[in-house]
Design an enzyme around this catalytic site. Structure first.
Site, PDB file in Angstrom:
ATOM      1  N   LYS A 183      20.550  74.550  33.069  1.00  0.00           N
ATOM      2  CA  LYS A 183      19.474  74.870  34.023  1.00  0.00           C
ATOM      3  C   LYS A 183      18.478  75.812  33.389  1.00  0.00           C
TER       4      LYS A 183
ATOM      5  N   GLY B 182      25.515  85.533  42.827  1.00  0.00           N
ATOM      6  CA  GLY B 182      25.047  84.150  42.880  1.00  0.00           C
ATOM      7  C   GLY B 182      23.591  83.976  42.503  1.00  0.00           C
ATOM      8  N   GLN B 183      22.717  84.517  43.330  1.00  0.00           N
ATOM      9  CA  GLN B 183      21.287  84.305  43.108  1.00  0.00           C
ATOM     10  C   GLN B 183      20.722  85.370  42.159  1.00  0.00           C
TER      11      GLN B 183
ATOM     12  N   CYS C 210      26.001  84.502  51.061  1.00  0.00           N
ATOM     13  CA  CYS C 210      26.333  84.465  49.637  1.00  0.00           C
ATOM     14  C   CYS C 210      27.109  85.721  49.222  1.00  0.00           C
ATOM     15  N   MET C 211      26.448  86.875  49.228  1.00  0.00           N
ATOM     16  CA  MET C 211      27.057  88.074  48.677  1.00  0.00           C
ATOM     17  C   MET C 211      27.443  89.114  49.744  1.00  0.00           C
TER      18      MET C 211
ATOM     19  N   MET D  57      32.191  82.658  45.485  1.00  0.00           N
ATOM     20  CA  MET D  57      32.148  82.163  46.856  1.00  0.00           C
ATOM     21  C   MET D  57      33.491  81.699  47.415  1.00  0.00           C
TER      22      MET D  57
HETATM   23  N1  MGD Z   1      27.918  73.909  52.509  1.00  0.00           N
HETATM   24  C1  MGD Z   1      27.504  74.978  51.833  1.00  0.00           C
HETATM   25  N2  MGD Z   1      26.354  75.599  52.185  1.00  0.00           N
HETATM   26  C2  MGD Z   1      25.958  76.715  51.518  1.00  0.00           C
HETATM   27  C3  MGD Z   1      26.720  77.224  50.448  1.00  0.00           C
HETATM   28  C4  MGD Z   1      27.926  76.546  50.081  1.00  0.00           C
HETATM   29  O1  MGD Z   1      28.647  76.945  49.139  1.00  0.00           O
HETATM   30  N3  MGD Z   1      28.279  75.434  50.810  1.00  0.00           N
HETATM   31  N4  MGD Z   1      26.296  78.345  49.788  1.00  0.00           N
HETATM   32  C5  MGD Z   1      25.404  79.291  50.460  1.00  0.00           C
HETATM   33  C6  MGD Z   1      24.789  80.161  49.439  1.00  0.00           C
HETATM   34  S1  MGD Z   1      25.865  81.080  48.477  1.00  0.00           S
HETATM   35  C7  MGD Z   1      23.474  80.233  49.217  1.00  0.00           C
HETATM   36  S2  MGD Z   1      22.874  81.384  48.082  1.00  0.00           S
HETATM   37  C8  MGD Z   1      22.534  79.441  50.018  1.00  0.00           C
HETATM   38  C9  MGD Z   1      21.301  78.972  49.241  1.00  0.00           C
HETATM   39  O2  MGD Z   1      20.464  78.374  50.168  1.00  0.00           O
HETATM   40  P1  MGD Z   1      18.877  78.306  50.083  1.00  0.00           P
HETATM   41  O3  MGD Z   1      18.293  79.574  49.686  1.00  0.00           O
HETATM   42  O4  MGD Z   1      18.445  77.774  51.401  1.00  0.00           O
HETATM   43  O5  MGD Z   1      18.700  77.183  48.957  1.00  0.00           O
HETATM   44  P2  MGD Z   1      17.582  77.000  47.848  1.00  0.00           P
HETATM   45  O6  MGD Z   1      17.551  75.572  47.498  1.00  0.00           O
HETATM   46  O7  MGD Z   1      17.843  77.942  46.739  1.00  0.00           O
HETATM   47  O8  MGD Z   1      16.275  77.405  48.618  1.00  0.00           O
HETATM   48  C10 MGD Z   1      15.266  78.167  48.031  1.00  0.00           C
HETATM   49  C11 MGD Z   1      13.942  77.618  48.517  1.00  0.00           C
HETATM   50  O9  MGD Z   1      12.892  78.450  48.008  1.00  0.00           O
HETATM   51  C12 MGD Z   1      11.947  77.670  47.287  1.00  0.00           C
HETATM   52  N5  MGD Z   1      11.448  78.534  46.213  1.00  0.00           N
HETATM   53  C13 MGD Z   1      11.844  78.633  44.940  1.00  0.00           C
HETATM   54  N6  MGD Z   1      11.214  79.642  44.318  1.00  0.00           N
HETATM   55  C14 MGD Z   1      10.374  80.197  45.223  1.00  0.00           C
HETATM   56  C15 MGD Z   1       9.498  81.311  45.212  1.00  0.00           C
HETATM   57  O10 MGD Z   1       9.332  82.020  44.209  1.00  0.00           O
HETATM   58  N7  MGD Z   1       8.860  81.613  46.380  1.00  0.00           N
HETATM   59  C16 MGD Z   1       9.025  80.864  47.510  1.00  0.00           C
HETATM   60  N8  MGD Z   1       8.400  81.239  48.607  1.00  0.00           N
HETATM   61  N9  MGD Z   1       9.821  79.784  47.534  1.00  0.00           N
HETATM   62  C17 MGD Z   1      10.508  79.481  46.425  1.00  0.00           C
HETATM   63  C18 MGD Z   1      12.700  76.447  46.847  1.00  0.00           C
HETATM   64  O11 MGD Z   1      11.817  75.367  46.675  1.00  0.00           O
HETATM   65  C19 MGD Z   1      13.693  76.214  48.001  1.00  0.00           C
HETATM   66  O12 MGD Z   1      13.170  75.420  49.012  1.00  0.00           O
HETATM   67  O13 MGD Z   1      23.216  78.286  50.536  1.00  0.00           O
HETATM   68  C20 MGD Z   1      24.323  78.595  51.319  1.00  0.00           C
HETATM   69  N10 MGD Z   1      24.813  77.362  51.923  1.00  0.00           N
HETATM   70  N1  MGD Z   2      25.025  75.175  38.734  1.00  0.00           N
HETATM   71  C1  MGD Z   2      24.820  76.077  39.698  1.00  0.00           C
HETATM   72  N2  MGD Z   2      25.095  77.376  39.464  1.00  0.00           N
HETATM   73  C2  MGD Z   2      24.919  78.268  40.451  1.00  0.00           C
HETATM   74  C3  MGD Z   2      24.376  77.892  41.713  1.00  0.00           C
HETATM   75  C4  MGD Z   2      24.046  76.523  41.914  1.00  0.00           C
HETATM   76  O1  MGD Z   2      23.546  76.102  42.981  1.00  0.00           O
HETATM   77  N3  MGD Z   2      24.293  75.648  40.890  1.00  0.00           N
HETATM   78  N4  MGD Z   2      24.214  78.807  42.700  1.00  0.00           N
HETATM   79  C5  MGD Z   2      24.392  80.229  42.412  1.00  0.00           C
HETATM   80  C6  MGD Z   2      24.848  80.896  43.647  1.00  0.00           C
HETATM   81  S1  MGD Z   2      23.685  81.398  44.785  1.00  0.00           S
HETATM   82  C7  MGD Z   2      26.145  81.167  43.883  1.00  0.00           C
HETATM   83  S2  MGD Z   2      26.590  81.964  45.320  1.00  0.00           S
HETATM   84  C8  MGD Z   2      27.190  80.929  42.868  1.00  0.00           C
HETATM   85  C9  MGD Z   2      28.448  80.286  43.439  1.00  0.00           C
HETATM   86  O2  MGD Z   2      29.373  80.185  42.415  1.00  0.00           O
HETATM   87  P1  MGD Z   2      30.875  79.749  42.720  1.00  0.00           P
HETATM   88  O3  MGD Z   2      31.417  80.549  43.821  1.00  0.00           O
HETATM   89  O4  MGD Z   2      31.619  79.744  41.440  1.00  0.00           O
HETATM   90  O5  MGD Z   2      30.669  78.221  43.210  1.00  0.00           O
HETATM   91  P2  MGD Z   2      31.196  77.331  44.430  1.00  0.00           P
HETATM   92  O6  MGD Z   2      31.251  75.941  43.904  1.00  0.00           O
HETATM   93  O7  MGD Z   2      30.404  77.572  45.641  1.00  0.00           O
HETATM   94  O8  MGD Z   2      32.675  77.830  44.782  1.00  0.00           O
HETATM   95  C10 MGD Z   2      33.568  78.312  43.837  1.00  0.00           C
HETATM   96  C11 MGD Z   2      34.986  77.837  44.009  1.00  0.00           C
HETATM   97  O9  MGD Z   2      35.616  78.401  45.145  1.00  0.00           O
HETATM   98  C12 MGD Z   2      36.748  77.597  45.356  1.00  0.00           C
HETATM   99  N5  MGD Z   2      37.439  77.900  46.615  1.00  0.00           N
HETATM  100  C13 MGD Z   2      37.314  77.262  47.805  1.00  0.00           C
HETATM  101  N6  MGD Z   2      38.133  77.800  48.714  1.00  0.00           N
HETATM  102  C14 MGD Z   2      38.830  78.791  48.087  1.00  0.00           C
HETATM  103  C15 MGD Z   2      39.842  79.708  48.524  1.00  0.00           C
HETATM  104  O10 MGD Z   2      40.294  79.717  49.662  1.00  0.00           O
HETATM  105  N7  MGD Z   2      40.288  80.604  47.618  1.00  0.00           N
HETATM  106  C16 MGD Z   2      39.844  80.627  46.328  1.00  0.00           C
HETATM  107  N8  MGD Z   2      40.371  81.533  45.531  1.00  0.00           N
HETATM  108  N9  MGD Z   2      38.910  79.755  45.901  1.00  0.00           N
HETATM  109  C17 MGD Z   2      38.387  78.852  46.761  1.00  0.00           C
HETATM  110  C18 MGD Z   2      36.136  76.217  45.301  1.00  0.00           C
HETATM  111  O11 MGD Z   2      37.123  75.219  45.100  1.00  0.00           O
HETATM  112  C19 MGD Z   2      35.145  76.338  44.168  1.00  0.00           C
HETATM  113  O12 MGD Z   2      35.621  75.787  42.955  1.00  0.00           O
HETATM  114  O13 MGD Z   2      26.690  80.065  41.863  1.00  0.00           O
HETATM  115  C20 MGD Z   2      25.427  80.451  41.330  1.00  0.00           C
HETATM  116  N10 MGD Z   2      25.225  79.567  40.217  1.00  0.00           N
HETATM  117  S1  SF4 Z   3      20.779  82.734  34.268  1.00  0.00           S
HETATM  118 FE1  SF4 Z   3      22.348  81.312  35.010  1.00  0.00          FE
HETATM  119  S2  SF4 Z   3      21.275  79.350  35.187  1.00  0.00           S
HETATM  120 FE2  SF4 Z   3      20.035  80.658  33.842  1.00  0.00          FE
HETATM  121  S3  SF4 Z   3      20.704  80.179  31.766  1.00  0.00           S
HETATM  122 FE3  SF4 Z   3      21.899  81.939  32.471  1.00  0.00          FE
HETATM  123  S4  SF4 Z   3      23.769  81.037  33.289  1.00  0.00           S
HETATM  124 FE4  SF4 Z   3      22.257  79.380  33.165  1.00  0.00          FE
HETATM  125 MO    MO Z   4      24.705  82.079  46.770  1.00  0.00          MO
END
Ligand code: MGD
Ligand code: MGD
Ligand code: SF4
Ligand code: MO
Length: 758
Positions: free
Chosen positions: A91, A384-385, A180-181, A347
């Protein structure tokens, strides 16, 4: 829309690796691509100048060098001098292309006759200001809200927080970081009294045991994962324990994988503590001089804590967790007896009903065994973010919070911020605002009438999303996004086009308390403006221009770093000039000559730790960290005959959340994450074959996916990604949340799976 193609998956992961043609940092891709060799990177277009920056994507915060020619980003490579040591993941490398997608939002739009139609900035801002003013005057400040993001720059989140809380006078300021956090925040705060990790990335170079739980590090934080692997390569005796119900790519590299039943972490960690106690793997000095024990509001002795733990024998926990007692004992032994153990989690812990409990139990395991504060020994929550730490947790862009760990509910904290923000005492409302799930409920009820959504896509990412889409439809919704259309703009009354990444300037704080600068390198396209410029204009139009007097990224940063000096988050010494030169600086960093702090709570190292002992947990009144007596609870969404499987949701390496950014990157868009991982046994039961269209159904809704039969998941469990907007998994997920953090439990709900009839 081009970023959501119906096209079949034309690209395998192996081809993808080749297409990227990269050298550094993709050793982590080898298990995915099947390739072990690394490729020579070839620059496609001559580069006029290379500039220091940071990756757009995850909280790892990798340093990138950005090649610019004629006002265009033409290349990126890893920054050798940054903590990522020149590496970037797939990415990070794709950032070369993300600005130039045909899905960019280019001009403001207003909904007229049901359709979003092009409008001028003045028309759009006039309408927004009029609707917000009307609502505030007629229904009070609490009838408006801000819903932001851990992907906004710190200056943007800070300005929004100040405008809404100290200007408009509502605490309805939330962020997607709630999803998220938030549980990491409540976990750390409960234990140490202050948010944010005590350790740092450098600890990975010293750990002899990694306890990775609820984190698919290889796919979600690939560059941190590479650092773990570096340690294992140079010190082959290093042990990696992975706790995850799935056999993820991360788990495949583990020396010990514990595939526990989702949501049973509390039992596992209590049982590990049982083994620590049984074998006396306890740091007595720590227990006697630096810890207290609590059960809810009440204090407990160490002896009482031991009696509580006695119920969690490895044998009992093994039944709850669905693993063997031997594995629990081995994990506890490896954890306690290594020279230095580092825990990593994300997460899998945070998005559970007992998330705060699991978070604080991981810290407890470190404190009790003394794996704390030495290089390599630390409980480290991965962020995460890119700016969840800096822009949301530190700034306090949440409905219950104020900057630097202060709380709305605390009158002294409100007064402090009123003084620092130079507004009259009593200006900040004493009433906490709505947290995320409540906020979207309030939109549905009509209690909140206007909402500014910035840099997040709740129309796709809220749990049980169908229930909350009605609220978005009903309210006056302003969506500020860099891309269009999205699942949220469907409900927008106004869409404003935002600048992305290096089209604007800002600071973020990554996962190890490190602040760094994103320079503005190119002009944004069309009529696009930065989020900060939009917030400043809104402040002016709502009559709060005097309050929002800092208007450039540098001025806002200067105001904010000075405010931080009145707290233990002190980073006054992190000036813009330093950020321009250095590869990030870690707070606490009180003066311009201070080098920044790697490890907290250590007298002599952390400038806030003024005590004279081994540790000084200055976040707590008694300067001792707290160990909590936490009990495994019954699942909120129990199995039922009609819902025999557990759904788990998450991410894959190549895509970012709702795919607005990665879905149009040429190198990534071919990868379609619209499948359901299902175990062969469950597929057999449901008469489903690989590739079959299947319906996943819960009590809240259903979604169609393609079956991918795999032993990555345990029997009884299925997994889907959160990425696809054509197949919204959040129509199925549960909106129950952890009672402390209010973070939704995206990682567990019961479902049924059936083959879609022809
Ligand atoms: N089922 C399920 N749902 C989840 C999760 C999961 O594990 N499972 N994870 C949760 C977590 S950890 C997270 S962090 C959330 C993420 O959820 P979201 O924040 O809703 O997801 P993104 O796709 O990152 O949305 C960011 C938006 O901002 C826009 N964007 C990008 N850069 C900029 C910028 O600089 N300015 C502005 N104004 N817009 C911009 C992008 O186009 C996008 O539409 O989802 C949550 N929802
Ligand atoms: N490629 C990629 N990287 C990302 C993101 C992305 O969208 N794409 N998003 C970023 C963001 S905002 C976030 S929050 C992070 C998320 O990063 P991670 O938390 O590593 O990602 P997830 O796939 O949401 O979930 C992690 C793992 O939690 C496990 N899990 C589910 N239930 C349980 C449980 O009960 N106990 C334990 N111990 N584990 C469980 C799931 O099987 C999964 O493998 O990634 C960040 N980096
Ligand atoms: S900040 Fe995250 S997404 Fe970007 S290069 Fe590093 S590990 Fe990959
Ligand atoms: Mo997140």
């Amino acid at each position: 829309m081009s970023h959501k193609p119906d096209a079949p998956n034309g690209l395998t992961r192996r081809e993808l690796g080749r297409l990227l043609g990269v050298s550094a940092g993709l050793a982590c891709l080898a298990p995915l691509t099947g390739c072990n060799s690394l490729w020579e990177r070839q620059s496609v277009i001559p580069v006029d100048g290379w500039h220091k920056g940071v990756c757009r994507f995850c909280g790892t915060g990798c340093g990138v060098m950005i090649g610019v020619t004629n006002n265009k980003v033409v290349d990126v490579k890893g920054d050798d001098e940054a903590h990522n040591r020149g590496r970037l993941c797939i990415k990070g490398l794709a950032t070369r292309d993300i600005l130039y997608s045909e899905d960019r939002a280019l001009y403001p739009m207003i909904r007229k006759d049901g359709e979003l139609q092009r409008a001028s900035w003045d028309e759009a801002m006039t309408l927004i200001a009029q609707r917000f003013r009307e609502s505030i005057e007629t229904h009070g400040p609490a009838s408006v809200a801000f819903y932001g993001s851990g992907q906004l720059y710190t200056q943007e989140s800070y300005t929004a927080n100040k405008l809404f809380k100290a200007g408009i006078g509502t605490n309805n300021v939330e962020s997607n970081a709630r999803m998220c956090m938030a549980s990491a925040t409540t976990g750390y705060t409960a234990t140490f009294g202050k948010d944010e990790p005590p350790g740092c990335y450098e600890d990975m170079d010293y750990a002899d045991c990694f306890f990775i739980t609820g984190s698919n590090t290889l796919e979600c934080h690939p560059i941190l994962w590479e650092r773990v692997r570096d340690r294992k390569r140079s010190h082959p005796g290093t042990k990696i324990i992975v706790v995850d119900p799935r056999k993820t790519f991360t788990a495949r590299h583990a020396d010990l994988h514990l595939p526990i039943h989702p949501g049973t972490d509390v039992s596992l960690y209590n049982a590990m503590i049982y083994v620590f106690l049984q074998h006396n793997f306890i740091d007595r000095d720590m227990v006697e001089n630096y810890l207290t024990f609590k059960d809810g509001e009440e204090s407990r002795t160490f002896e009482e804590f031991k009696r509580h733990i006695a119920k969690y024998t490895p044998e009992a926990a093994a039944k709850t967790c669905g693993i063997t007692p031997r594995d629990i004992r081995e994990a506890a032994f490896l954890f306690a007896t290594s020279k230095a153990t580092m825990s990593l989690w994300t997460m899998g812990l945070n998005q559970q009903v007992q998330a705060t409990h699991s978070n604080r139990l991981v810290s407890a395991m470190h404190l009790l065994t003394g794996h704390f504060g030495r290089p390599g020994a630390t409980p480290f929550s991965i962020s995460g973010q890119p700016n969840a730490c800096g822009g949301v947790r530190d700034v306090g862009t949440l409905s219950h919070a104020l900057p630097n760990g202060r709380l709305i509910a605390n009158p002294k904290h409100r007064e402090e911020m009123e003084d620092l923000w130079k507004v009259p005492r009593g200006r900040i409302s004493p009433k906490p605002g709505y947290h995320t799930v409540q906020l979207f409920e309030a939109l549905g009820r009509g209690d909140v009438k206007c909402c500014l959504v910035m840099c997040t896509n709740p129309g796709q990412t809220l749990p049980n999303v169908t229930a909350y889409r009605q609220g978005m439809e009903k309210a006056f919704l302003v969506v500020v996004d860099a891309f269009y259309p999205t699942e949220t703009t469907k409900f927008a009354d106004v869409v404003l086009p935002a600048a992305l990444w290096v089209e604007k300037e800002g600071v973020t704080g990554n996962g190890d308390r490190r602040y760094h600068l994103y320079p503005k390198l190119v002009s944004p396209p069309g009529e696009v403006k930065s989020d900060l410029a939009i917030l400043v204009e809104l402040a002016d139009r709502l009559g709060h221009g005097d309050l929002i007097s800092a208007r450039t990224p540098k001025d806002v940063w200067d105001e904010w770093r000075k405010i931080s000096s009145h707290s233990a988050y002190n980073f006054e010494g992190i000036t813009y000039e330093r950020l321009q030169k250095e590869r990030g600086l870690q707070w606490p960093c009180p003066t311009e000559s201070h080098p920044g702090t790697k490890r907290r709570y250590l007298p002599g190292q952390d400038p806030m730790a003024t005590g004279s002992g081994r540790f000084d947990f200055y976040g707590k009144h008694d300067r001792r960290a707290t160990i909590w007596l936490d009990r495994q609870e019954e699942p909120v969404d129990p199995y039922a005959d009609e819902f025999p499987l557990i759904l788990n949701t998450g991410r894959i390496l190549e895509h970012w959340h709702t795919m607005t950014i990665t879905g149009s990157a040429p190198t990534l868009k071919g990868i379609q994450p619209d499948y359901l991982e299902i175990h062969p046994y469950d597929a057999y039961q449901a008469e489903v074959k690989d590739g079959d269209p299947v319906i996943v159904k819960s009590r809240r809704g259903e979604v169609e996916l393609r079956a991918r039969i795999t032993e990555i998941v345990r029997p009884g469990m299925v997994f889907a990604t959160m990425h696809s907007c054509r197949h919204l998994i959040n129509q199925v997920t549960h909106d129950v949340y952890d009672p402390f953090s209010k973070e939704p439990a995206f990682k567990r709900c019961v479902v049924a799976v059936r083959r879609k009839s022809a």
